[in-house]
Design a protein around this motif. Structure first.
Motif, PDB file in Angstrom:
ATOM      1  N   PRO A 148      27.338  45.217  73.677  1.00  0.00           N
ATOM      2  CA  PRO A 148      28.360  46.203  74.629  1.00  0.00           C
ATOM      3  C   PRO A 148      27.860  47.655  74.862  1.00  0.00           C
ATOM      4  O   PRO A 148      26.982  48.165  73.871  1.00  0.00           O
ATOM      5  CB  PRO A 148      29.782  46.236  73.832  1.00  0.00           C
ATOM      6  N   SER A 149      28.143  48.183  75.886  1.00  0.00           N
ATOM      7  CA  SER A 149      27.651  49.640  75.939  1.00  0.00           C
ATOM      8  C   SER A 149      28.625  50.489  75.240  1.00  0.00           C
ATOM      9  O   SER A 149      29.485  50.021  74.642  1.00  0.00           O
ATOM     10  CB  SER A 149      28.119  49.976  77.462  1.00  0.00           C
ATOM     11  N   THR A 208       2.899  34.315  71.832  1.00  0.00           N
ATOM     12  CA  THR A 208       4.354  34.160  71.984  1.00  0.00           C
ATOM     13  C   THR A 208       4.442  34.320  73.376  1.00  0.00           C
ATOM     14  O   THR A 208       4.232  35.122  74.089  1.00  0.00           O
ATOM     15  CB  THR A 208       4.869  35.178  71.039  1.00  0.00           C
ATOM     16  N   SER A 209       5.500  33.331  73.908  1.00  0.00           N
ATOM     17  CA  SER A 209       6.128  33.385  75.309  1.00  0.00           C
ATOM     18  C   SER A 209       7.333  33.430  75.127  1.00  0.00           C
ATOM     19  O   SER A 209       8.016  32.156  75.650  1.00  0.00           O
ATOM     20  CB  SER A 209       5.320  32.058  76.037  1.00  0.00           C
ATOM     21  N   GLY A 210       7.969  34.567  74.905  1.00  0.00           N
ATOM     22  CA  GLY A 210       9.472  34.491  74.839  1.00  0.00           C
ATOM     23  C   GLY A 210      10.131  34.601  73.498  1.00  0.00           C
ATOM     24  O   GLY A 210       9.525  34.355  72.659  1.00  0.00           O
ATOM     25  N   CYS A 211      11.369  34.851  73.585  1.00  0.00           N
ATOM     26  CA  CYS A 211      12.071  34.675  72.201  1.00  0.00           C
ATOM     27  C   CYS A 211      13.089  33.552  72.157  1.00  0.00           C
ATOM     28  O   CYS A 211      13.485  33.142  73.223  1.00  0.00           O
ATOM     29  CB  CYS A 211      12.871  35.984  72.123  1.00  0.00           C
ATOM     30  N   HIS A 212      13.245  33.157  71.022  1.00  0.00           N
ATOM     31  CA  HIS A 212      14.136  32.044  70.759  1.00  0.00           C
ATOM     32  C   HIS A 212      15.588  32.561  70.520  1.00  0.00           C
ATOM     33  O   HIS A 212      16.760  31.998  71.211  1.00  0.00           O
ATOM     34  CB  HIS A 212      13.943  31.364  69.522  1.00  0.00           C
ATOM     35  N   ASP A 213      15.736  33.700  69.585  1.00  0.00           N
ATOM     36  CA  ASP A 213      17.147  34.321  69.621  1.00  0.00           C
ATOM     37  C   ASP A 213      17.049  35.883  69.284  1.00  0.00           C
ATOM     38  O   ASP A 213      16.177  36.052  68.406  1.00  0.00           O
ATOM     39  CB  ASP A 213      17.774  33.439  68.618  1.00  0.00           C
ATOM     40  N   ILE A 214      18.064  36.508  69.681  1.00  0.00           N
ATOM     41  CA  ILE A 214      17.920  37.960  69.336  1.00  0.00           C
ATOM     42  C   ILE A 214      19.467  38.312  68.715  1.00  0.00           C
ATOM     43  O   ILE A 214      20.429  37.906  69.181  1.00  0.00           O
ATOM     44  CB  ILE A 214      17.804  38.864  70.491  1.00  0.00           C
ATOM     45  N   THR A 215      19.485  39.073  67.410  1.00  0.00           N
ATOM     46  CA  THR A 215      20.867  39.435  67.093  1.00  0.00           C
ATOM     47  C   THR A 215      20.814  41.082  67.023  1.00  0.00           C
ATOM     48  O   THR A 215      19.843  41.635  66.621  1.00  0.00           O
ATOM     49  CB  THR A 215      20.866  39.003  65.501  1.00  0.00           C
ATOM     50  N   ALA A 216      21.619  41.493  67.655  1.00  0.00           N
ATOM     51  CA  ALA A 216      21.948  42.948  67.861  1.00  0.00           C
ATOM     52  C   ALA A 216      22.930  43.547  66.877  1.00  0.00           C
ATOM     53  O   ALA A 216      23.943  42.648  66.412  1.00  0.00           O
ATOM     54  CB  ALA A 216      22.321  43.262  69.311  1.00  0.00           C
ATOM     55  N   TYR A 217      22.752  44.681  66.425  1.00  0.00           N
ATOM     56  CA  TYR A 217      23.598  45.546  65.648  1.00  0.00           C
ATOM     57  C   TYR A 217      24.085  46.729  66.525  1.00  0.00           C
ATOM     58  O   TYR A 217      23.343  47.828  66.155  1.00  0.00           O
ATOM     59  CB  TYR A 217      23.143  45.886  64.455  1.00  0.00           C
ATOM     60  N   PRO A 218      24.558  46.651  67.419  1.00  0.00           N
ATOM     61  CA  PRO A 218      25.188  47.917  68.353  1.00  0.00           C
ATOM     62  C   PRO A 218      25.312  49.287  67.831  1.00  0.00           C
ATOM     63  O   PRO A 218      25.148  50.219  68.129  1.00  0.00           O
ATOM     64  CB  PRO A 218      26.100  47.268  69.288  1.00  0.00           C
ATOM     65  N   ALA A 219      26.097  49.106  66.771  1.00  0.00           N
ATOM     66  CA  ALA A 219      26.729  50.263  66.116  1.00  0.00           C
ATOM     67  C   ALA A 219      25.575  51.148  65.553  1.00  0.00           C
ATOM     68  O   ALA A 219      25.517  52.296  65.553  1.00  0.00           O
ATOM     69  CB  ALA A 219      27.777  50.182  65.030  1.00  0.00           C
ATOM     70  N   LYS A 220      24.478  50.236  65.226  1.00  0.00           N
ATOM     71  CA  LYS A 220      23.199  51.040  64.647  1.00  0.00           C
ATOM     72  C   LYS A 220      22.071  51.022  65.476  1.00  0.00           C
ATOM     73  O   LYS A 220      20.842  51.616  65.283  1.00  0.00           O
ATOM     74  CB  LYS A 220      22.825  50.109  63.342  1.00  0.00           C
ATOM     75  N   ASP A 221      22.188  50.621  66.835  1.00  0.00           N
ATOM     76  CA  ASP A 221      21.410  50.887  67.946  1.00  0.00           C
ATOM     77  C   ASP A 221      20.125  49.880  67.432  1.00  0.00           C
ATOM     78  O   ASP A 221      18.788  50.382  68.065  1.00  0.00           O
ATOM     79  CB  ASP A 221      20.952  52.134  68.333  1.00  0.00           C
TER      80      ASP A 221
END
Length: 461
Positions: A148-149, A208-221
């Protein structure tokens, strides 16, 4: 591996005394075939949203010991990775289809008109979700992550995909990027791809040709990416333009970087290695404790010199000569390996078993996680001491067959508002109750919505 316990018999159940199954809701038509695999889960209020290769199910979990199917939406297009945000549901399509409809059929990716990518549904009426928008993305969408923004008016969708092929017009190599979709929350039908940042300009490890998964921690950027041959740490302060700030490899023990989980403080990342792609028996003495496992990395903070403001080269008095004055120091981060963790039980050679999706259990001051291991079951483990992780509970079924390997087991096992919910590929939805003094305080932590790959719900108590 622990040789003291022999593998379980077919569908036999074993567990520690502190982890008990309290409900199972089997798959139901049209998702009750062996090839209609249950996949990931998201949560909102009294509902769980579970992906399936043929669509998705909305469960009523108001009474966790007696979950009910509220509705099922048929919309084939593996693997239907799923997230929710307010009245929006996001569904990944990672198989080439004849078009973007829910009535589409499989069609070769070698055809330019074939489609794969992101589908968006309006779930304001949980009993009757409405398909409202599709967004095509390069190489489809194997998984996705909501970011989220800061004002909440926009949600960015980080789309992970891989396996490019020179014969696929919409999935050309090297595909060393992700797709970012911008979704205005009040006008989701305006959703569109706004950037495709190249995360691996040097090609990455083992190309490496792409990502399998990304986990974000938006509050910590911050975000952590599991990208085939590489584990990466990202600065996502500019949501549309993430920047890689550290990159690690493990040539000896990691075959396929699959997923990532931050601890609550954002000072550690657990990466998983999906050795064998989830379809192999890797929880045995032949493979050992360091392959098909988790790797725990500490996120270390360091100070670097800030170069100061540099003018754009050009003519005139403001032209920069290539030199800048430092303006103090700023923080950056790097990943430092601490240890591996793998379940200590020996599984049968007919059980697909490897590290897979899990989530934090919100215990203040501790780092405790519940995790799916396919037919290896569900493990609860403590990595507060990064160098010495330890299992504190487990629950598992025996193999689906003692004669041949049938793909099955827990795809995702997540903690949500006091219970553990597991999406079993073949057996449906399992609900478990953990009764342990080490996690008792977590039962008081309640959240309104949970997408495990968008962390931050447990940042404060």
């Amino acid at each position: 591996m622990d040789d003291s316990d022999a593998p379980l018999g077919v569908d036999e159940i074993a567990s520690t005394p502190n982890l008990k199954q309290i409900a199972n809701l089997p798959k139901q038509a049209p998702f009750d075939t062996a090839s209609a695999y249950n996949t990931d889960i998201a949560f909102q209020g009294n509902y769980a949203f579970a992906g399936n290769y043929d669509g998705f199910t909305i469960y009523d979990i108001k009474k966790p010991s007696s979950p009910k199917i509220l509705t099922q939406v048929y919309c084939a297009g593996s693997q239907n990775d799923i997230s929710v945000y307010g009245n929006l549901l996001f569904l990944s399509t990672d198989s080439s289809r004849s078009d973007d409809s829910c009535e589409s059929v499989s069609q070769s990716a070698a055809l330019k008109e074939s489609w794969e990518g992101m589908k968006i549904f309006d779930i304001s009426n949980k009993k009757a979700p409405k398909y409202i928008k599709s967004v095509e993305t390069y190489c489809g969408s194997h998984t996705h992550t909501l970011v989220p923004s800061k004002n909440g008016k926009t949600v960015y969708v980080y789309v992970s995909s891989y396996s490019p092929n020179a014969n696929f017009p919409d999935c050309q190599p090297p595909h060393d990027s992700i797709s970012i979709i911008e979704v205005p929350v009040k006008k989701p039908t305006s959703a569109k791809v706004i950037s495709t940042p190249n995360l691996f300009p040097d090609g990455g490890y083992r190309n490496t040709s792409g990502c399998h998964d990304i986990t974000a921690y938006p509050a910590k950027d911050l975000a952590a990416g599991a990208c085939m041959g590489d584990g990466i740490l990202l600065d996502i302060s500019d949501r549309a333009n993430p920047v890689v700030i550290d990159q690690v490899q493990d040539a000896e023990n990691f075959a396929f970087w699959h997923s990532a989980t931050f601890n609550n403080a954002g000072t550690k990342v657990v990466f998983t290695d999906e050795l064998g792609g989830g379809g192999a028996a890797t929880c045995n003495d032949t493979i050992g404790p360091k392959r098909g496992a988790n790797a725990i990395y500490d996120v270390e903070t360091k100070k670097v010199n800030h170069p100061g403001k540099v003018n754009h080269p050009g003519k005139g008095k403001g032209a920069d000569k290539g030199k800048g004055k430092g303006k103090g120091k700023e923080k950056t981060y790097e990943l430092s390996f601490a240890s591996y963790y793998k379940i200590p039980r020996t599984n049968a050679n007919t059980e697909n078993c490897v590290a897979h999706n899990g989530s934090l259990i919100p215990v203040k001051g501790k780092d405790i996680m519940v995790q799916a291991w396919y037919q290896g079951g569900i493990s609860v483990w403590d990595f507060t001491d990064s160098a010495n992780p330890v299992e504190i509970a487990y629950w598992e079924r025996g193999p689906l067959s003692d004669e041949r390997l049938i793909l099955g087991g827990s795809w995702s096992a997540y903690w949500y508002n006091g219970y553990i919910y597991s999406s079993d590929i073949q057996k449906g939805l399992d609900v478990l109750k953990l009764t342990d003094k080490r996690t008792k305080s977590a039962e008081r932590v309640k959240v309104k919505e949970l997408n495990v790959q968008s962390q931050g719900s447990y940042q404060s108590w």
